[in-house]
Motif scaffolding. Structure first.
Motif, mmCIF file in Angstrom:
data_model
loop_
_atom_site.group_PDB
_atom_site.id
_atom_site.type_symbol
_atom_site.label_atom_id
_atom_site.label_comp_id
_atom_site.label_asym_id
_atom_site.label_seq_id
_atom_site.Cartn_x
_atom_site.Cartn_y
_atom_site.Cartn_z
ATOM 1 N N GLU A 282 -3.620 47.872 -5.331
ATOM 2 C CA GLU A 282 -1.845 47.978 -5.262
ATOM 3 C C GLU A 282 -1.604 46.970 -4.214
ATOM 4 O O GLU A 282 -0.458 45.919 -4.556
ATOM 5 C CB GLU A 282 -1.415 49.191 -4.845
ATOM 6 C CG GLU A 282 -1.640 50.190 -5.916
ATOM 7 C CD GLU A 282 -1.068 51.528 -5.750
ATOM 8 O OE1 GLU A 282 -0.648 51.657 -4.769
ATOM 9 O OE2 GLU A 282 -0.760 52.357 -6.667
ATOM 10 N N GLN A 283 -2.179 46.767 -3.198
ATOM 11 C CA GLN A 283 -1.858 45.718 -2.067
ATOM 12 C C GLN A 283 -1.769 44.393 -2.427
ATOM 13 O O GLN A 283 -1.052 43.734 -2.468
ATOM 14 C CB GLN A 283 -2.817 45.890 -0.879
ATOM 15 C CG GLN A 283 -2.302 47.250 -0.170
ATOM 16 C CD GLN A 283 -3.166 47.386 1.140
ATOM 17 O OE1 GLN A 283 -4.572 47.734 1.246
ATOM 18 N NE2 GLN A 283 -2.564 46.936 2.435
ATOM 19 N N VAL A 284 -3.023 43.911 -3.260
ATOM 20 C CA VAL A 284 -3.263 42.741 -3.803
ATOM 21 C C VAL A 284 -2.377 42.372 -4.841
ATOM 22 O O VAL A 284 -1.726 41.318 -4.842
ATOM 23 C CB VAL A 284 -4.873 42.607 -4.184
ATOM 24 C CG1 VAL A 284 -4.865 41.242 -4.999
ATOM 25 C CG2 VAL A 284 -5.666 42.690 -3.093
ATOM 26 N N CYS A 285 -1.987 43.246 -5.927
ATOM 27 C CA CYS A 285 -1.368 42.988 -6.831
ATOM 28 C C CYS A 285 0.439 42.947 -6.522
ATOM 29 O O CYS A 285 1.100 42.204 -6.833
ATOM 30 C CB CYS A 285 -1.215 44.263 -7.753
ATOM 31 S SG CYS A 285 -3.002 44.345 -8.911
ATOM 32 N N ASP A 286 0.622 43.725 -5.293
ATOM 33 C CA ASP A 286 2.023 43.696 -4.833
ATOM 34 C C ASP A 286 2.162 42.198 -4.258
ATOM 35 O O ASP A 286 3.195 41.704 -4.261
ATOM 36 C CB ASP A 286 2.337 44.664 -3.914
ATOM 37 C CG ASP A 286 2.348 46.220 -4.695
ATOM 38 O OD1 ASP A 286 2.737 46.187 -5.795
ATOM 39 O OD2 ASP A 286 2.091 47.271 -4.106
ATOM 40 N N ALA A 287 1.129 41.857 -3.367
ATOM 41 C CA ALA A 287 1.324 40.630 -2.749
ATOM 42 C C ALA A 287 1.073 39.410 -3.713
ATOM 43 O O ALA A 287 1.921 38.259 -3.303
ATOM 44 C CB ALA A 287 0.171 40.398 -1.829
ATOM 45 N N LEU A 288 0.595 39.395 -4.723
ATOM 46 C CA LEU A 288 0.522 38.306 -5.754
ATOM 47 C C LEU A 288 0.854 38.779 -7.247
ATOM 48 O O LEU A 288 -0.119 38.844 -8.270
ATOM 49 C CB LEU A 288 -0.937 37.757 -5.627
ATOM 50 C CG LEU A 288 -1.340 37.287 -4.358
ATOM 51 C CD1 LEU A 288 -2.866 36.863 -4.271
ATOM 52 C CD2 LEU A 288 -0.817 35.918 -4.092
ATOM 53 N N PRO A 289 1.941 39.175 -7.496
ATOM 54 C CA PRO A 289 2.622 39.988 -8.751
ATOM 55 C C PRO A 289 2.278 38.791 -9.879
ATOM 56 O O PRO A 289 2.263 39.103 -11.014
ATOM 57 C CB PRO A 289 3.775 40.279 -8.423
ATOM 58 C CG PRO A 289 4.580 39.361 -7.282
ATOM 59 C CD PRO A 289 3.239 39.072 -6.555
ATOM 60 N N GLN A 290 2.362 37.415 -9.382
ATOM 61 C CA GLN A 290 2.432 36.624 -10.650
ATOM 62 C C GLN A 290 1.041 35.787 -10.987
ATOM 63 O O GLN A 290 1.136 34.748 -11.568
ATOM 64 C CB GLN A 290 3.473 35.515 -10.165
ATOM 65 C CG GLN A 290 4.997 35.981 -10.406
ATOM 66 C CD GLN A 290 5.417 36.581 -11.806
ATOM 67 O OE1 GLN A 290 5.026 36.027 -12.869
ATOM 68 N NE2 GLN A 290 5.823 37.849 -11.843
ATOM 69 N N SER A 291 0.079 36.191 -10.242
ATOM 70 C CA SER A 291 -1.149 35.826 -10.453
ATOM 71 C C SER A 291 -1.994 36.375 -11.460
ATOM 72 O O SER A 291 -2.224 37.635 -11.529
ATOM 73 C CB SER A 291 -1.910 36.016 -9.144
ATOM 74 O OG SER A 291 -3.497 35.586 -9.387
ATOM 75 N N GLY A 292 -2.168 35.646 -12.588
ATOM 76 C CA GLY A 292 -3.081 36.202 -13.896
ATOM 77 C C GLY A 292 -4.347 36.476 -13.304
ATOM 78 O O GLY A 292 -4.878 37.443 -13.923
ATOM 79 N N ALA A 293 -5.042 35.820 -12.447
ATOM 80 C CA ALA A 293 -6.392 36.084 -11.980
ATOM 81 C C ALA A 293 -6.685 37.536 -11.371
ATOM 82 O O ALA A 293 -7.419 38.087 -11.456
ATOM 83 C CB ALA A 293 -7.034 35.044 -11.312
ATOM 84 N N VAL A 294 -5.454 37.772 -10.455
ATOM 85 C CA VAL A 294 -5.263 39.185 -9.879
ATOM 86 C C VAL A 294 -5.308 40.087 -10.850
ATOM 87 O O VAL A 294 -5.808 41.281 -10.861
ATOM 88 C CB VAL A 294 -4.306 39.072 -8.716
ATOM 89 C CG1 VAL A 294 -3.956 40.293 -8.451
ATOM 90 C CG2 VAL A 294 -4.485 38.186 -7.629
ATOM 91 N N ILE A 295 -4.233 39.943 -11.918
ATOM 92 C CA ILE A 295 -3.984 41.070 -12.951
ATOM 93 C C ILE A 295 -5.555 41.141 -13.564
ATOM 94 O O ILE A 295 -5.763 42.270 -13.832
ATOM 95 C CB ILE A 295 -3.187 40.499 -14.016
ATOM 96 C CG1 ILE A 295 -1.741 40.510 -13.215
ATOM 97 C CG2 ILE A 295 -2.907 41.531 -14.974
ATOM 98 C CD1 ILE A 295 -1.146 41.732 -12.714
ATOM 99 N N GLU A 296 -6.176 40.336 -14.046
ATOM 100 C CA GLU A 296 -7.311 40.282 -14.760
ATOM 101 C C GLU A 296 -8.530 41.092 -13.757
ATOM 102 O O GLU A 296 -9.045 41.945 -14.515
ATOM 103 C CB GLU A 296 -7.936 39.013 -15.341
ATOM 104 C CG GLU A 296 -9.312 39.055 -16.028
ATOM 105 C CD GLU A 296 -9.750 37.672 -16.454
ATOM 106 O OE1 GLU A 296 -10.980 37.738 -17.031
ATOM 107 O OE2 GLU A 296 -8.956 36.634 -16.339
ATOM 108 N N ALA A 297 -8.481 40.603 -12.586
ATOM 109 C CA ALA A 297 -9.343 41.415 -11.759
ATOM 110 C C ALA A 297 -9.148 43.001 -11.385
ATOM 111 O O ALA A 297 -9.970 43.897 -11.523
ATOM 112 C CB ALA A 297 -9.456 40.611 -10.476
#
Length: 999
Positions: free
Chosen positions: A722-737
């Motif tokens: 949740e920390q990483v997703c909240d920090a980078l909500p528009q990153s497709g690579a983060v969503i995939e990971a």
């Protein structure tokens, strides 16, 4: 009719010649296209006949060629306009031009194009010109005799005629004969004229056989005339055309005629002559590869004797010495084609002289100088022959009471020799010097040879058994003992590629253990820094593939593991070494538990090493996690896992720091690395698939990770995501990971640190909205979650299913049309389909009717869409819904209401697709809901009939009677197997097409 064909044309010849010559001059594409269009229009016009006739009388060579081409075009397109008189006149004109241009010594290109025009006439009117070959021969020899006045003995007349004829004249006749065979061979075997072709061609084959006999014997004199070898080469090409191109209409009578003249033996007599070598070898290579049954036993014997002559030895020496010019390669392929045709004899009669001699040649073809493929171009075809030989031997050679028969022993001996030759060929040259300078083509060729050689090794194992392992072990010891590292690397490659059969058949065989546990081997791998890089790579691959061996012999695991750990410091080896470590740790996890602390300390020390890229680090974390999974107690697992998560936390904190500093690219790298590390740990923590299951005992999921001391670890993992997703909500690579982290626990059934509650996972999945990057992956993860809770033994997740259904309805409302984003549309329908299996109650009872109506209308839109993936998912969904029955009330009643309401729409959409709107590739998926509708739904006839006769039906190519017949047929089958073919036939009719493969 004749006057219509040859009345004067309005276009002057000079103007046509100018256009034709401009066509072959440099010019703009637009100008060339305009000229082509003008000339093609003239060809297609009624005046095209006159145009062709006049152009053939031109002084310009290109104009004459175009004239011959125009005759061919007219005969191909307008032949049906010719009456009997017109046919005779066209034939006479063509023959007149052919004879005139022959004696004017016109360019071969023009004469050959005229041959094509004459053959096209024959194809259109075979009975009008039944003695075509004799006619051409008589005309070229200036000895024209009308058919009615010819002797009954055509062959004698032909012999008399050709006794004094010039070679160039016969060569032109052979041009016509070759073209005749080639074009007749292209005709459809199902055509109406096929039988006529066979009958008329049989008349002509007698003349052709005698003509070929005359041409092939033209050098059998003391004084060889000018043009004799050119005639022989043309005769061989012509014979080849008649043997191959006409084989679909040929009869046994044809082959008898050719054999009676001894044509094949005549061609063989020319193979040793320099002037006719190329065409002769090409003929036999073609026959042996594609029509081996054409040759007689005596002809095979003659070819076998040829290989024992000095002529063959000279060609073989050229190949062995690295001469791979066209003619040398021709010889090599000729040898191999003979071997392929003689496989049965070579395997079953190994002691026959021709078998012994030939096998020696076949072995030599694997020993030619030069790098495989890049320089030695015959090694790959030779390898293919040996692979075919071994496969044939394995399939056909018998054994008796376990004792190998003589033929098997010979085959095994040949296999051992071929393996030795391949082993030498696959070695890197000169102790790996110069390999770094190879270009991409050389590297690709070398890799392809090694890949095919690995297939040969597997076939050789079936013949050699333990002997192959012993030979390779001996070679490995020899390579280590002498320091011949090229030999050693090639041997390791072979042993690695044979890991499956060796591990399966030699579980208790001491030879493999004798190598991997030997003092010499251990000392060798301990000297990693002194070994060539290719050898280290080979050792890494060996250890990765022999993990099951070390699981059975854990006492030998330490030296390979130390070697692999040392390889992590080498950037060129680190990636592959991490894969090998992961393989060994996963397989040998039980025996490595006592080394767990050392592994964690090791990873902590090399965590930031420059040689380790992110994938390598992920693999190592997964390797350590697999050992943690083998720890007996969950408390022990939690303690060790906490240490790993501390390492991951460093990347999470780095991500947050970079975001605070505005370094978004670095933040994404750190965040994705952290989440991928979590995914690797989650996969490593999965229980092995091969652990025994006690069917008698009832297994309850552990509460340790959800409610006990392990809950803090789950909370920490979710917090990281949740920390990483909240920090980078528009990153497709983060969503995939992040999706990867949650999916890593879906396969678990007894609990675990990554076996999150469905509420936790759903909370993440609901984060997505229509503009979220990689939304399709989030929906795909939702599908995986629903799947993991769809079996009867799994926990129901009705509340989460409702939340996901609401999310689908929101997305569908925002999307409106499937074409706006086909990927999201597909995933929404796919998720609905998966919910419909166990959570049908949620779908039919929970949403308001208006929202449910919009959802199902969207699925019908997907069914009607031009986008193939949403259409397939919608077809799958409706096939499932239409087939549902006997559900508990009130679910079944609610479902029936849905089907009654949307059934007519679905039927209409299916019929519009089947009526021509769908592509050919979509029909298979569309047939399924149609079959289920017919089989299960009582209103199917009414719905389909209304759809067929509605104004929305897309095709005007079928009448009402055809539609009624189609409906009657599919209803009669009631969803049975034949429905698919009836639908395809109807679709073809609606498209107005001839061929079903058109789309």
């Amino acid at each position: 009719m004749a006057e219509t064909i040859y009345s004067p044309t309005s276009v002057p010849v000079a103007e046509m010649e100018e256009l034709i010559n401009k066509l072959y001059l440099p010019g703009s594409p637009a100008e060339v296209s305009k000229i082509q269009e003008t000339l093609q229009s003239m060809q297609r016009s009624p005046e095209g006949w006159q145009m062709a006739d006049r152009l053939l009388q031109s002084e310009d060579k290109q104009a004459r060629f175009f004239g011959a081409l125009t005759f061919t075009v007219k005969l191909n397109t307008d032949w049906e306009t010719l009456d009997d008189e017109g046919r005779q006149e066209v034939l006479q004109r063509l023959l007149d031009h052919f004879v005139r241009l022959t004696f004017e010594d016109d360019a071969p290109l023009v004469l050959k194009k005229l041959c094509s025009a004459l053959v096209m006439f024959f194809l259109r009117f075979p009975l009008v010109w039944s003695q075509c070959v004799m006619d051409v021969l008589l005309l070229v020899c200036k000895e024209w005799i009308p058919p009615a006045e010819r002797d009954d003995d055509l062959l004698q007349m032909m012999d008399d005629l050709t006794m004094w004829v010039e070679h160039w004249q016969l060569e032109i006749v052979l041009w016509f004969c070759s073209t005749l065979a080639e074009e007749v061979g292209k005709t459809d075997a199902e055509s109406i004229n096929h039988r006529e072709y066979r009958e008329v061609m049989t008349i002509n084959v007698r003349v052709v056989a005698r003509l070929l006999d005359r041409a092939l014997r033209c050098t059998a004199t003391r004084f060889i005339c000018k043009g004799a070898y050119s005639l022989v080469n043309e005769a061989i090409k012509c014979y080849q055309s008649w043997v191959f191109d006409c084989q679909r209409i040929a009869t046994g009578e044809w082959q008898e005629m050719f054999q009676a003249c001894g044509l094949t033996d005549l061609v063989l007599s020319h193979i040793t002559k320099e002037e006719t070598y190329e065409t002769s070898v090409d003929f036999f290579s073609d026959v042996l590869a594609n029509r081996p049954q054409f040759l007689t036993v005596s002809e095979y014997v003659s070819i076998g004797k040829l290989f024992r002559q000095q002529w063959a030895r000279e060609w073989m020496e050229k190949l062995k010495n690295g001469d791979f010019d066209f003619h040398s390669l021709q010889f090599g392929r000729f040898v191999l084609a003979y071997g392929d045709a003689m496989l049965k004899t070579l395997v079953m009669e190994p002691d026959a002289p021709e078998s012994v001699d030939f096998m020696a040649l076949a072995h030599e073809l694997l020993t030619c100088k030069g790098l495989p493929v890049a320089e030695d171009e015959i090694c790959m075809p030779a390898l293919e022959f040996w692979l075919a030989y071994m496969e044939y031997a394995v399939d056909h050679l018998p054994t008796l009471d376990g004792n190998v028969l003589g033929a098997v022993r010979v085959a095994s001996s040949h296999a051992a020799q071929a393996v030795q030759e391949c082993w030498q060929k696959m070695q890197f040259p000169n102790s790996f010097e110069g390999v770094s300078t190879w270009d991409a083509e050389t590297r690709r060729g070398f890799r392809e040879f090694r890949k095919d050689a690995a297939d040969l090794l597997l076939s050789a194992f079936s013949l050699m058994g333990p002997m192959l392992l012993q030979n390779l072990v001996d070679l490995a010891f020899d390579g280590m003992g002498t320091g011949r590292w090229g030999d050693f690397e090639a041997t390791l490659f072979c042993i690695t590629k044979l890991h499956d059969p060796f591990l399966e058949h030699f579980k208790e065989n001491g030879r493999l253990e004798g190598l991997l546990a030997s003092e010499r081997f251990i000392l060798t791998i301990a000297s990693m820094s002194y070994l060539p890089g290719r050898v280290n790579h080979a050792l890494v691959d060996l250890f990765a593939n022999y993990a099951p061996f070390f699981e059975r012999h854990p006492q030998h695991l330490a030296p390979p593991m130390r070697f692999l750990i040392e390889c992590l410091n080498d950037p060129s080896l680190a990636s592959d070494a991490s894969k090998a470590i992961a393989s060994l740790c996963s397989t040998c996890r039980q025996v490595l538990v006592h080394e767990l602390d050392g592994f964690i300390q090791l990873f902590a020390s090399i965590h930031g090493a420059p040689a380790l890229d992110s994938p390598a680090k992920n693999r190592l974390l997964g390797a350590i996690a697999s050992i943690i999974q083998a720890v007996d107690s969950e408390e022990g697992q939690a303690r060790q896992l906490q240490i790993l998560l501390g390492i991951v936390e460093l990347d999470v904190q780095a991500c947050l720091t970079h975001v605070a500093e505005g370094s978004m690219a670095e933040a994404e790298d750190s965040g994705v690395t952290a989440l991928q590390c979590l995914t690797s740990i989650g996969k490593g923590m999965q229980a092995p698939e091969d652990i025994p299951i006690d069917l008698e005992s009832e297994v309850f999921p552990s509460t340790f990770w959800h409610q006990g001391p392990g809950a803090v670890i789950q909370k920490q993992i979710v917090g990281f995501v949740e920390q990483v997703c909240d920090a980078l909500p528009q990153s497709g690579a983060v969503i995939e990971a992040a999706c990867g982290v949650y999916k890593s626990g879906f396969t678990e059934r007894t609990g675990g640190p990554f076996f999150f509650s469905s509420q936790v996972t759903t909370r993440f999945l609901l984060r997505g909205h229509i503009y979220t990057p990689r939304l399709g992956l989030i929906l795909g993860t939702a599908c995986a979650l629903v799947n993991s809770h769809s079996t009867e033994s799994s926990t129901r997740i009705d509340e989460e299913a409702r939340a996901l259904l609401v999310k689908i309805m929101i997305l569908v409302h925002q999307l409106r049309d499937p074409g706006h984003d086909p990927e999201i549309a597909q995933n929404c329908v796919d998720l609905l389909f998966r919910l419909a299996h166990r959570y049908l109650n949620v779908i039919v009872q929970f949403p308001p009717p208006e929202a449910l109506g919009r959802l199902f209308i969207f699925t019908v839109k997907c069914l009607a869409s031009r986008e193939i993936l949403p259409k397939r998912c919608a077809a799958q969904l409706w096939a499932h819904l239409l087939n549902l029955h006997n559900k508990p009330e009130p679910i079944q009643s609610a479902l029936d209401n849905i089907i009654d309401h949307f059934g007519p729409m679905v039927a209409e959409t299916l019929i519009i697709n089947i009526g021509g709107n769908a592509s050919r590739s979509e029909l298979d998926s569309l047939v399924e809901p149609l079959k289920k509708m017919i089989f299960r739904q009582r209103h199917a006839r009414t719905w389909l009939e209304q759809a067929l006769f509605k104004e929305t039906f897309p095709s005007d190519k079928v009448d009402d009677e055809t539609k009624r017949m189609f409906l009657q047929k599919i209803l009669a089958l009631r969803g049975a197997k034949g429905t698919k073919q009836i639908v395809k036939d109807f679709w073809i009719a609606c498209r107005g097409m001839v061929f079903g493969y058109t789309s």
